[in-house]
Design a protein around this motif. Sequence first.
Motif, PDB file in Angstrom:
ATOM      1  N   HIS A 152       0.836  -1.208   0.000  1.00  0.00           N
ATOM      2  CA  HIS A 152       0.000   0.000   0.000  1.00  0.00           C
ATOM      3  C   HIS A 152       0.869   1.256   0.000  1.00  0.00           C
ATOM      4  O   HIS A 152       0.551   2.250  -0.676  1.00  0.00           O
ATOM      5  N   ASP A 153       1.972   1.243   0.769  1.00  0.00           N
ATOM      6  CA  ASP A 153       2.883   2.399   0.772  1.00  0.00           C
ATOM      7  C   ASP A 153       3.477   2.625  -0.620  1.00  0.00           C
ATOM      8  O   ASP A 153       3.680   3.775  -1.043  1.00  0.00           O
ATOM      9  N   ASP A 154       3.767   1.517  -1.330  1.00  0.00           N
ATOM     10  CA  ASP A 154       4.271   1.664  -2.701  1.00  0.00           C
ATOM     11  C   ASP A 154       3.260   2.393  -3.574  1.00  0.00           C
ATOM     12  O   ASP A 154       3.627   3.262  -4.385  1.00  0.00           O
ATOM     13  N   LEU A 155       1.971   2.033  -3.432  1.00  0.00           N
ATOM     14  CA  LEU A 155       0.949   2.705  -4.225  1.00  0.00           C
ATOM     15  C   LEU A 155       0.811   4.171  -3.841  1.00  0.00           C
ATOM     16  O   LEU A 155       0.569   5.038  -4.690  1.00  0.00           O
ATOM     17  N   GLU A 156       0.961   4.468  -2.548  1.00  0.00           N
ATOM     18  CA  GLU A 156       0.906   5.863  -2.109  1.00  0.00           C
ATOM     19  C   GLU A 156       2.026   6.672  -2.757  1.00  0.00           C
ATOM     20  O   GLU A 156       1.837   7.819  -3.180  1.00  0.00           O
ATOM     21  N   HIS A 157       3.208   6.058  -2.843  1.00  0.00           N
ATOM     22  CA  HIS A 157       4.346   6.743  -3.476  1.00  0.00           C
ATOM     23  C   HIS A 157       4.055   7.008  -4.955  1.00  0.00           C
ATOM     24  O   HIS A 157       4.282   8.124  -5.458  1.00  0.00           O
ATOM     25  N   GLN A 159       3.636  10.518  -7.156  1.00  0.00           N
ATOM     26  CA  GLN A 159       4.391  10.810  -8.371  1.00  0.00           C
ATOM     27  C   GLN A 159       3.457  11.152  -9.535  1.00  0.00           C
ATOM     28  O   GLN A 159       3.767  12.020 -10.357  1.00  0.00           O
ATOM     29  N   CYS A 160       2.304  10.471  -9.595  1.00  0.00           N
ATOM     30  CA  CYS A 160       1.333  10.764 -10.642  1.00  0.00           C
ATOM     31  C   CYS A 160       0.785  12.183 -10.486  1.00  0.00           C
ATOM     32  O   CYS A 160       0.655  12.932 -11.455  1.00  0.00           O
ATOM     33  N   ASP A 164       0.678  17.932 -11.945  1.00  0.00           N
ATOM     34  CA  ASP A 164       0.923  19.286 -11.427  1.00  0.00           C
ATOM     35  C   ASP A 164       2.003  19.984 -12.241  1.00  0.00           C
ATOM     36  O   ASP A 164       1.923  21.200 -12.502  1.00  0.00           O
ATOM     37  N   ARG A 165       3.017  19.196 -12.626  1.00  0.00           N
ATOM     38  CA  ARG A 165       4.082  19.796 -13.430  1.00  0.00           C
ATOM     39  C   ARG A 165       3.533  20.239 -14.788  1.00  0.00           C
ATOM     40  O   ARG A 165       3.906  21.310 -15.303  1.00  0.00           O
ATOM     41  N   MET A 219       6.172   7.072 -14.893  1.00  0.00           N
ATOM     42  CA  MET A 219       5.573   6.264 -13.820  1.00  0.00           C
ATOM     43  C   MET A 219       6.408   5.013 -13.544  1.00  0.00           C
ATOM     44  O   MET A 219       6.544   4.593 -12.385  1.00  0.00           O
ATOM     45  N   MET A 220       6.973   4.390 -14.583  1.00  0.00           N
ATOM     46  CA  MET A 220       7.785   3.195 -14.369  1.00  0.00           C
ATOM     47  C   MET A 220       9.055   3.527 -13.594  1.00  0.00           C
ATOM     48  O   MET A 220       9.538   2.722 -12.796  1.00  0.00           O
ATOM     49  N   GLN A 221       9.608   4.739 -13.825  1.00  0.00           N
ATOM     50  CA  GLN A 221      10.802   5.139 -13.070  1.00  0.00           C
ATOM     51  C   GLN A 221      10.501   5.332 -11.593  1.00  0.00           C
ATOM     52  O   GLN A 221      11.402   5.220 -10.757  1.00  0.00           O
TER      53      GLN A 221
END
Length: 710
Positions: A48-53, A57-58, A63-64, A219-221
């Motif tokens: 779940h923490d991985d998905l939060e990260h 990033q998404c 935002d960028r 996203m893969m990075q």
Amino acid sequence: MKIQFFKIKHRFAALFVILLGLAIGIIGWFSFEKTEEAVIASALSIMHDDLEHVYGQCEMFHDRARSTMGIALENPAFKEYFSLPETRAGNRYDGNHHLILTPEQQVLQGRLDDWTYALQKRFPIVETCLIDATGQEHTRTTHRHKAPLADMSPNEGEASFFKPTFQLPPGEVYLAEPYMSVDAKEWVFAYTSPVVLDDGSKPAFYHFEIPLAFFKQFMMQNSPEVGETSKALQEKDPLSDRFVVLTAQGLIVIDNFRETNFSLKPGKGEDEPALLQDYLPKIDTLSDHPDFLSLIQKARNGEENHGSFTVDGMRYFITYKPLPTLGWSLVRIKSYDALLKGNISLTNIRNVIIAVALGVLILGFTIVWIVSSWITRPLSRLSIAMEALQNGRECVDVTANTQDELGQIVGHFNHMRREIEKNRDFLIQERNKLTTIIHSTQEGVVVADGKDTVVLVNPAAERLLGKTMEQIAQGGFYALLDDPEYIRAVIAGDKFGSMADVVVFNQLVLNFYASKFLNAEGEKIGSAALMRDITREKKLEEELRSLSFTDKLTGLLNRRWLEESMPVEFSRALRYGLNLSVLFFDVDHFKKFNDTHGHDMGDLVLRTIGETLRTMFRQTDFACRFGGEEFCVLLTNTGADQACAVAEKLRQKIGATQIQNMRVTISIGVSSNPLANTNDDKALLKLADNALYAAKKLGRNQVVRWDQIK
């Protein structure tokens, strides 16, 4: 027998090992289960923490992009361009409906192109364009190449992002669903934001496209890394460690285990609509298991949770979280092995439990083995004697130096052994008698056991089947006649004892019997087949049948055959609407011919006519001697006109035939159905007879149809 004795001998050891194993197993299972639950919960938290990260990033990616849009619109050239009086006055077009710009507009357009060029160098933007409220493009740059005015599209008002963009407040950015960019020729995200003048009006909006491929790369990075161990697991099970980004329609946009080409496919035209499902795989290509798809549906509905499912005995764990844009979701899947791989504490606990359990079981089994062997040693001699008796080897009485229960068992065994040997000798004698009878009989006998293995073949069976005993045994019981399905049908119908089937095999006609043997419980214990050569009887039977239907003098079919077969042929022609014709003829002045030349000469005439009929007609036609000098021919599938032509040919052929320098003529009557419209075979024959009578009255040596009679 030794195997059974082994089980009894070690009853104590087995009972001890079972009880001890159950105790250790229950305790070990409970301990390991609780530890496993804790480790799984911890691993799911990490997933779940991985998905939060990745979620963060998404958001940072979008935002960028929004920030880049804001930076782009800060250029005053946008407001200056749309504040020009000629711009406010509306678009002007030449004869080809191409946009015309004034020099002032061209200067500002050049500044915007330079600004866009610089923007595309700094950010991963493949295309930018400026579109006014009528849908007219005023500038477009694709892959840093400026489009000429002649290529500016006036129909951008049909784009999905056109209306929503003009409804945005100043400074807001609209993110459109991915689409295939016609100019960039790849799938892109579209970011749009209105150009707002000082008076608050929105004459146009600025639009740029970022490739979906770049989004995947970004996203893969920043997605969860897959270790070397997980990569090895993925080679065997692609579902073992999977991270995907999923659309609301169930399409996989990003997959850490599968490459996706977002460029326009070769052969696709610009006017041909591109569908995202033609480029992206569906989620059910990973697994179509109902439990997996049920969890995926929750993810597509925007839920955030975790769960598990089992496929082919392998347990998988899944966590999912919705993205704030486009209704997409993040999904992480791991197999049980991938989830717990590298967890040393859980592995150590499991190894300790297994080691202690094995040690205790081995020690207990050794002790009980020694004790049980000492208790049961007197039974070994009895076991050896029973094994010898079972296998048919020579066996003597077993001695026992005890009067207890074991001594009584030995005494009963000795008595039983002597009775068995006496019965065995009797059965051997009876078997020898039966074998002698079977091998000397002229009827073929083949016997198989309950597994359909051939166990007995007598010499008569080898002769009748044309096979050796080895070939019969190798082919099996059901291949006796090289037709297994036939013998299975005979066995299933249990025809043995009823009238035998007649089969032709090995150029012989055989009476064939087959049946199965059942025990008291109705189970098959064997099968038998009996066969007898009836070739000679069948040949004699066919000869007698042929003689009964054949005219001895001419070799043609006789009147008996006609009376039996004429109704059959008539009914067949009537049923299927076929033509059936009858030729009825006799030899002209035959009685006078006989009286003049003698009966031997008359017989020669009849035989000559018979030979002519046999050689002239088809196999489907039937020539018969009706009686005396009268003949009848059945012509199947032949109409009236064709029958008359055949009759005329017959009349001419017989009239031209010399019989010892003499000639005879014939008169022929013809009838034909359905033209005669009769429903009775005798009536059709009578019509032909009437036509024959008419031919004789008209002077003989001619053909007359039934419908020519007045």
